[in-house]
Design a protein around this motif. Structure first.
Motif, PDB file in Angstrom:
ATOM      1  N   VAL A   1     -36.427  -9.942   2.868  1.00 12.64           N
ATOM      2  CA  VAL A   1     -37.203  -9.744   1.641  1.00 12.64           C
ATOM      3  C   VAL A   1     -36.486  -8.852   0.645  1.00 12.64           C
ATOM      4  CG1 VAL A   1     -39.380  -8.875   0.712  1.00 12.64           C
ATOM      5  CG2 VAL A   1     -39.374 -10.180   2.846  1.00 12.64           C
ATOM      6  N   SER A   2     -35.802  -7.805   1.116  1.00 12.91           N
ATOM      7  CA  SER A   2     -35.106  -6.907   0.182  1.00 12.91           C
ATOM      8  C   SER A   2     -34.085  -7.673  -0.658  1.00 12.91           C
ATOM      9  CB  SER A   2     -34.430  -5.774   0.951  1.00 12.91           C
ATOM     10  OG  SER A   2     -33.506  -6.280   1.895  1.00 12.91           O
ATOM     11  N   ARG A   3     -33.456  -8.667  -0.079  1.00 13.88           N
ATOM     12  CA  ARG A   3     -32.509  -9.513  -0.819  1.00 13.88           C
ATOM     13  C   ARG A   3     -33.260 -10.547  -1.663  1.00 13.88           C
ATOM     14  NH1 ARG A   3     -30.804 -14.550   0.188  1.00 13.88           N
ATOM     15  NH2 ARG A   3     -28.864 -15.243  -0.817  1.00 13.88           N
ATOM     16  N   LEU A   4     -34.303 -11.122  -1.097  1.00  8.45           N
ATOM     17  CA  LEU A   4     -35.022 -12.206  -1.769  1.00  8.45           C
ATOM     18  C   LEU A   4     -35.712 -11.746  -3.047  1.00  8.45           C
ATOM     19  CD1 LEU A   4     -36.521 -13.786   1.463  1.00  8.45           C
ATOM     20  CD2 LEU A   4     -34.852 -14.886  -0.062  1.00  8.45           C
TER      21      LEU A   4
ATOM     22  N   LYS B   1     -35.679 -20.666   1.207  1.00  2.01           N
ATOM     23  CA  LYS B   1     -36.415 -21.772   1.836  1.00  2.01           C
ATOM     24  C   LYS B   1     -37.810 -21.270   2.238  1.00  2.01           C
ATOM     25  CE  LYS B   1     -33.427 -25.405   2.497  1.00  2.01           C
ATOM     26  NZ  LYS B   1     -32.834 -25.604   3.839  1.00  2.01           N
ATOM     27  N   CYS B   2     -38.495 -22.056   3.051  1.00  4.28           N
ATOM     28  CA  CYS B   2     -39.910 -21.790   3.318  1.00  4.28           C
ATOM     29  C   CYS B   2     -40.166 -20.438   3.972  1.00  4.28           C
ATOM     30  CB  CYS B   2     -40.520 -22.913   4.144  1.00  4.28           C
ATOM     31  SG  CYS B   2     -39.715 -23.210   5.734  1.00  4.28           S
ATOM     32  N   ALA B   3     -39.343 -20.052   4.982  1.00  2.70           N
ATOM     33  CA  ALA B   3     -39.555 -18.760   5.634  1.00  2.70           C
ATOM     34  C   ALA B   3     -39.279 -17.618   4.670  1.00  2.70           C
ATOM     35  CB  ALA B   3     -38.678 -18.639   6.884  1.00  2.70           C
ATOM     36  N   ASP B   4     -38.314 -17.796   3.789  1.00  3.17           N
ATOM     37  CA  ASP B   4     -38.014 -16.781   2.779  1.00  3.17           C
ATOM     38  C   ASP B   4     -39.191 -16.598   1.824  1.00  3.17           C
ATOM     39  OD1 ASP B   4     -35.360 -16.453   3.738  1.00  3.17           O
ATOM     40  OD2 ASP B   4     -34.708 -18.195   2.571  1.00  3.17           O
TER      41      ASP B   4
ATOM     42  N   SER C   1     -42.336 -17.543   2.136  1.00  2.00           N
ATOM     43  CA  SER C   1     -43.535 -17.048   2.814  1.00  2.00           C
ATOM     44  C   SER C   1     -43.408 -15.562   3.121  1.00  2.00           C
ATOM     45  CB  SER C   1     -43.771 -17.835   4.107  1.00  2.00           C
ATOM     46  OG  SER C   1     -44.034 -19.197   3.824  1.00  2.00           O
ATOM     47  N   SER C   2     -42.201 -15.120   3.494  1.00  2.00           N
ATOM     48  CA  SER C   2     -41.998 -13.704   3.807  1.00  2.00           C
ATOM     49  C   SER C   2     -42.188 -12.826   2.582  1.00  2.00           C
ATOM     50  CB  SER C   2     -40.600 -13.490   4.391  1.00  2.00           C
ATOM     51  OG  SER C   2     -40.500 -14.054   5.681  1.00  2.00           O
ATOM     52  N   VAL C   3     -41.795 -13.302   1.417  1.00  2.00           N
ATOM     53  CA  VAL C   3     -42.021 -12.541   0.191  1.00  2.00           C
ATOM     54  C   VAL C   3     -43.521 -12.401  -0.061  1.00  2.00           C
ATOM     55  CG1 VAL C   3     -41.747 -12.551  -2.327  1.00  2.00           C
ATOM     56  CG2 VAL C   3     -39.799 -13.103  -0.847  1.00  2.00           C
ATOM     57  N   PHE C   4     -44.262 -13.485   0.107  1.00  2.00           N
ATOM     58  CA  PHE C   4     -45.716 -13.414  -0.060  1.00  2.00           C
ATOM     59  C   PHE C   4     -46.311 -12.408   0.916  1.00  2.00           C
ATOM     60  CE2 PHE C   4     -49.972 -14.595   1.289  1.00  2.00           C
ATOM     61  CZ  PHE C   4     -50.657 -14.663   0.080  1.00  2.00           C
ATOM     62  N   VAL C   5     -45.924 -12.483   2.185  1.00  2.00           N
ATOM     63  CA  VAL C   5     -46.458 -11.583   3.207  1.00  2.00           C
ATOM     64  C   VAL C   5     -46.130 -10.132   2.876  1.00  2.00           C
ATOM     65  CG1 VAL C   5     -46.199 -10.879   5.631  1.00  2.00           C
ATOM     66  CG2 VAL C   5     -46.499 -13.290   5.060  1.00  2.00           C
ATOM     67  N   ALA C   6     -44.894  -9.863   2.510  1.00  6.00           N
ATOM     68  CA  ALA C   6     -44.489  -8.487   2.217  1.00  6.00           C
ATOM     69  C   ALA C   6     -45.239  -7.914   1.017  1.00  6.00           C
ATOM     70  CB  ALA C   6     -42.979  -8.428   1.986  1.00  6.00           C
TER      71      ALA C   6
ATOM     72  N   SER D   1     -35.359 -31.252  12.880  1.00  7.86           N
ATOM     73  CA  SER D   1     -35.075 -30.268  11.824  1.00  7.86           C
ATOM     74  C   SER D   1     -36.264 -30.087  10.879  1.00  7.86           C
ATOM     75  CB  SER D   1     -33.847 -30.698  11.024  1.00  7.86           C
ATOM     76  OG  SER D   1     -34.057 -31.971  10.425  1.00  7.86           O
ATOM     77  N   TRP D   2     -37.463 -30.410  11.337  1.00 13.01           N
ATOM     78  CA  TRP D   2     -38.638 -30.349  10.467  1.00 13.01           C
ATOM     79  C   TRP D   2     -39.426 -29.047  10.621  1.00 13.01           C
ATOM     80  CZ3 TRP D   2     -41.422 -35.649   9.569  1.00 13.01           C
ATOM     81  CH2 TRP D   2     -40.478 -36.608   9.167  1.00 13.01           C
ATOM     82  N   GLN D   3     -38.776 -27.959  11.010  1.00 15.72           N
ATOM     83  CA  GLN D   3     -39.473 -26.685  11.112  1.00 15.72           C
ATOM     84  C   GLN D   3     -40.004 -26.262   9.740  1.00 15.72           C
ATOM     85  OE1 GLN D   3     -36.458 -27.244  12.452  1.00 15.72           O
ATOM     86  NE2 GLN D   3     -36.878 -27.061  14.647  1.00 15.72           N
ATOM     87  N   HIS D   4     -41.125 -25.548   9.744  1.00 16.44           N
ATOM     88  CA  HIS D   4     -41.715 -25.110   8.484  1.00 16.44           C
ATOM     89  C   HIS D   4     -42.470 -23.808   8.696  1.00 16.44           C
ATOM     90  CE1 HIS D   4     -43.153 -25.260   4.442  1.00 16.44           C
ATOM     91  NE2 HIS D   4     -44.422 -25.397   4.789  1.00 16.44           N
ATOM     92  N   CYS D   5     -42.473 -22.985   7.670  1.00 12.68           N
ATOM     93  CA  CYS D   5     -43.162 -21.695   7.712  1.00 12.68           C
ATOM     94  C   CYS D   5     -44.106 -21.588   6.521  1.00 12.68           C
ATOM     95  CB  CYS D   5     -42.137 -20.555   7.691  1.00 12.68           C
ATOM     96  SG  CYS D   5     -42.860 -18.895   7.648  1.00 12.68           S
TER      97      CYS D   5
END
Length: 340
Positions: A179-182, A189-192, A194-199, A226-230
């Motif tokens: 998140v500090s970089r994002l 991507k999706c985990a990035d 979503s992590s910003v929203f969570v943080a 390869s269909w993982q999603h967060c």
């Protein structure tokens, strides 16, 4: 990969037409770990989906030539299938995990606008920020200025993420959630995303968490390796956990090459605040899970990929060919039996 993305976005756009709010099918994970001559031990951790309010997992089957296997859990209750092989006795380890999943669509609902009593102590893990993110409270306060209820604050953060971040197709996998970089690059991507929203929610005093999952196919059989999603959830006092998926809004925005005023994007933006399509299923919750039993090397930030170690050295889960695993989805209708 681009074909897969087009298929997934098409499923979202056609959602009301044929899904009837439920997806049902058989998911099969196949593992054939490759080990160099002289290797002694292989160990494998696989995320196993829970039964929840919106999904039912049934008829689990596990096959293989492992020396030991078990279904365990971590301190948060996430389920883990663990297996190990003695490579002095088995040079060609293999394992197959199969289960039936039934996933309901989550419809956006009229969420309570007011406040209700809640105890932050009970949600401490979902309010905790990494030390390097403590300065995020200033941005969270700016985004939620004038908002007095948890719902209004969460919606303001969701809108900020949709309006300020973008999907970066060059990122490997689902991203690492740094998140500090994002917050600086505002792309991932999706985990990035979503992590910003969570943080930001946590910085604003709202309990929030990442949800790690795997997409399901549509009407046809498909390889979904390869269909993982967060996506994410925030806790709304007096109601419970509310799902959001700003990443899928930004994915549609990228694929359609349009802007936020496009009517389809407007619809998806509203839908994914409180709603989720049934073409996915949950595998785990949270980041940096403590796997059980402990591995020699830490797994990736998000446990939606399997973790394999050969003699204590981890293999790259984003290289399924080198890792030697595949995941398949076969849609089922009525009470069609699982394959043998």
């Amino acid at each position: 990969m681009r074909t897969v993305i087009f298929i997934l976005v098409a499923l979202l756009w056609s959602l009301p037409a044929w899904s009837a709010g439920l997806q049902r099918g058989e998911v099969t994970w196949v593992f054939r770990p490759q080990a160099d001559p002289g290797a002694k031990e292989a160990r494998l951790w696989i995320p196993y989906p829970p039964t929840t309010k919106y999904q039912r997992i049934s008829r689990p089957e596990i096959f293989g030539n492992f020396a030991y296997h078990g279904v365990l859990n971590d301190v948060r209750g996430n389920l883990i299938i663990y297996a190990e092989w003695d490579l002095s006795k088995t040079r060609s380890p293999e394992m197959k995990v199969r289960y039936l999943v039934e996933r309901k669509e989550i419809h956006p609902q009229d969420l309570p606008q007011g406040t209700a009593p809640w105890n932050p102590v009970h949600f401490a893990p979902y309010l905790q920020l990494d030390s390097e993110l403590e300065g995020l409270s200033g941005l969270a306060a700016q985004i939620t200025r004038g908002k007095t209820t948890p719902l209004a604050k969460a919606r303001a953060i969701y809108d900020w993420v949709v309006e300020n971040m973008r999907r970066d197709p060059k990122v490997r996998g689902c991203g690492r959630g740094d998140v500090s970089r994002l917050i600086k690059v505002k792309a991932g991507k999706c985990a990035d995303i979503s992590s910003v929203f969570v943080a930001l929610c946590r910085a604003a005093g709202l309990p929030a968490r990442e949800v790690l999952g795997l997409r399901l196919g549509g009407k046809e059989e498909a390889e979904i390796t390869s269909w993982q999603h967060c996506w994410a959830e925030f806790f709304l006092p007096g109601y419970g956990w509310v799902p959001v998926d700003p990443a899928d809004v930004l994915k549609a925005l990228l694929i359609k090459k349009t802007n936020l005023s496009d009517p389809e994007i407007v619809r998806l933006r509203e839908y994914f605040f409180g709603g989720l399509d049934p073409f996915r299923h949950q595998l785990a919750i949270g980041r940096r899970l403590n796997l059980n039993p402990p591995p020699e090397e830490p797994p990736r930030t998000f446990f939606m990929y399997p973790h394999l170690e050969i003699d204590g050295q981890a293999k790259d889960p984003l290289d399924p060919k080198g890792f030697a695993y595949q995941i398949y989805f076969r849609p089922l209708v009525s009470e069609e039996p699982l394959a043998r």
